[in-house]
Design a protein around this motif. Structure first.
Motif: not given
Length: 519
Positions: A310-320
């Protein structure tokens, strides 16, 4: 403007004509010497002073070349080892001035004297201090800070005092360093019994010997001073006051400092974008507290994906995360319903939001990056393939129950159309479920996001995209709360985001998460 020169300015202008060291000249004369040099020089000084006091002259500002920067001992930010300046701020400034093409000279000054010299133009700049209204009367500040510090109210570990608010300092003897600012809230407190000392070591000494009941200071600097005295275990950090940026402060009385402040700002921004700033921060990571800012968002694959824990991953996470590395900061992510995310950005309880579309209403409380980091299109989806083929124009949407995510915008005609049967849901997962179960006829979403979810959830044979595709494009931005301290970093955020786009970083992040899922 024509005015009388101050005595200080007259002397400083005169000093340009004589050999000087650290802005002070030395005259050597033997006892009973008959040499006319000394009395002649004194007469010249007195004559210049007399002329300045009896006749109006142009009050031109002072020119100092090379830049002269005053500093005291304030480890780990800046301090002296013998006659060599060291510390994080010194390393940053050395790189900054190297990029500008100047070689500054650092001189040792007490803090109080540094501010006085800054005000009267005896030095080019002072390293480093907080921005206050009083100092802005005589100091220029680059748009980018050097570093950050956190100030605390500190007592003895065995003290029975409980300090949970500034009101608890009333009737206490409180130690501070003379001339320091500890933020506008503390600085403006009335009726405090303030005991001023010249530096942090003497403050710690006063506290240990119980001559004051509490002291104010940076956790890093105070800990460093206490360790040198062997008493760091005796300190108790009770109340966090501020977490504020430290700036190179440039004198308004020195010619060319407005241009120099702009050059310092540009060099700092370049260092952040190319990663040099982060490398210096990491070198001091054992001593420095990395500043943190909050990001609020909702799950929105493939931009914000919920992993197995239930943690956040993804495109936005990589960018930030990459932006955080290059800025020397850390982002803390919190998942919220989208409407709640917008509310927290509006009231300033959160700092940053990702994947946000720009609207006039949101612009009232949000600073948007000058450039979007991704574009996608709105699309409509239904639970019946034949129905999907029959919807070829906007007018075919009438008579359908259409789900949308509460607080989201899609395209203007849909967003402002009150004649449609629109059903608000909390997120895209709920919309997909309602359409899959045929409780709603359709849903509106963004093509890349909904297509990704349909593929990920195996709904290809249950939910279908309509033939009607709106021509509008939805641009995704990074947004910053106007009430957040992170707003001061907006220019750096824009510069780094532009660099990531140009480097192809974001394109690769999209391919990694979208194409990886397709495989």
């Amino acid at each position: 403007m024509i005015s009388r020169l101050s005595l200080h300015q007259v002397i400083m202008n005169f000093l340009k004509t004589v050999r000087c060291d650290n802005n002070y000249f030395m005259l050597s004369v033997k006892k009973k010497s008959k040499s006319p040099g000394f009395p002649t020089m004194i007469s010249l000084i007195m004559a210049v002073i007399l002329m300045a006091t009896i006749s109006p002259v142009a009050a031109d500002s002072i020119e100092i070349t090379p830049p002269l920067i005053a500093m005291e001992n304030y480890p780990p930010y800046h301090y002296w080892v013998d006659e060599t300046p060291q510390g994080l701020d010194i390393e940053i400034l050395t790189e900054v001035f190297s990029r500008i093409g100047l070689t500054p000279r650092f001189v040792r000054r007490s803090w109080k004297r540094s501010l006085n010299d800054l005000e009267h133009g005896a030095v080019t700049a002072v390293c480093s201090g907080m921005k206050t209204r009083a100092r802005e009367e005589y100091a220029l500040y680059p748009s980018r800070h050097l570093s950050l510090e956190t100030n605390w109210v500190i007592s003895l570990a065995d003290s029975k005092l409980k300090i949970s608010s500034l009101d608890d300092l009333v009737n206490l003897r409180v130690g501070t360093v003379a001339g320091y600012s500890y933020g506008p809230t503390f600085d403006s407190l009335p009726n405090l019994n303030i005991i001023e000392r010249r530096d942090e070591s003497s403050l710690v000494d006063f506290l240990i010997n119980r001559r004051v009941q509490a002291i104010i200071g940076s956790d890093l600097v105070m800990t460093h001073a206490a360790k040198k005295l062997g008493v760091d275990h005796l300190l108790k950090y009770q109340l966090k006051l501020t977490s504020d940026p430290l700036y190179l402060m440039l004198s308004k009385a020195v010619t060319g400092n407005e241009e120099l402040a702009a050059k310092v700002s540009n060099a700092l921004s370049q260092m952040i974008v190319d990663g040099t700033y982060q490398q210096l921060i990491e070198r001091y990571s054992g001593m420095l507290t990395i500043p943190t800012y909050s990001i609020v968002t909702d799950f929105w694959p493939p931009f914000r994906i919920k992993d197995s824990t239930h943690f956040i991953t993804g495109i936005d996470k990589d960018i930030m995360e990459e932006i955080g590395k290059r800025m020397g900061i850390k982002f803390i992510w919190s998942r919220r319903p989208w409407v709640r995310c917008l509310y927290e950005i509006e009231n300033g309880s959160a700092d940053v939001i990702t994947g946000i579309a720009r609207t006039p209403e949101r612009e009232k409380y949000t600073l948007f990056t000058t450039r979007p980091y991704y574009e996608l299109g709105p699309a409509l989806y239904v639970h019946d393939q034949s129905l999907a083929q029959s919807i070829t124009q906007y007018e075919d949407l009438h008579g359908l129950s259409i789900g949308y995510t509460r607080g989201s915008v899609y395209f203007k005609r849909f967003d402002t159309d009150d004649t449609l049967d629109k059903r608000a849901g909390k997120d895209e997962s709920q919309l997909l479920k309602m359409v899959q179960e045929k409780r709603w006829d359709a849903l509106v979403g963004t093509d890349a996001q909904v297509d990704f979810d349909i593929m990920r959830l195996g709904l290809n044979k249950q939910i279908f995209k309509t033939r009607y595709i709106p021509r509008d494009r939805i641009k995704l931005y990074i947004g910053v709360s106007k009430k957040s301290k992170f707003a001061e970093n907006k220019n750096d955020l824009d510069a780094i985001l532009n660099r990531l786009i140009e480097e192809g970083f974001i394109k690769k992040a999209v391919q990694r998460h979208v194409n990886g899922q397709q495989r």
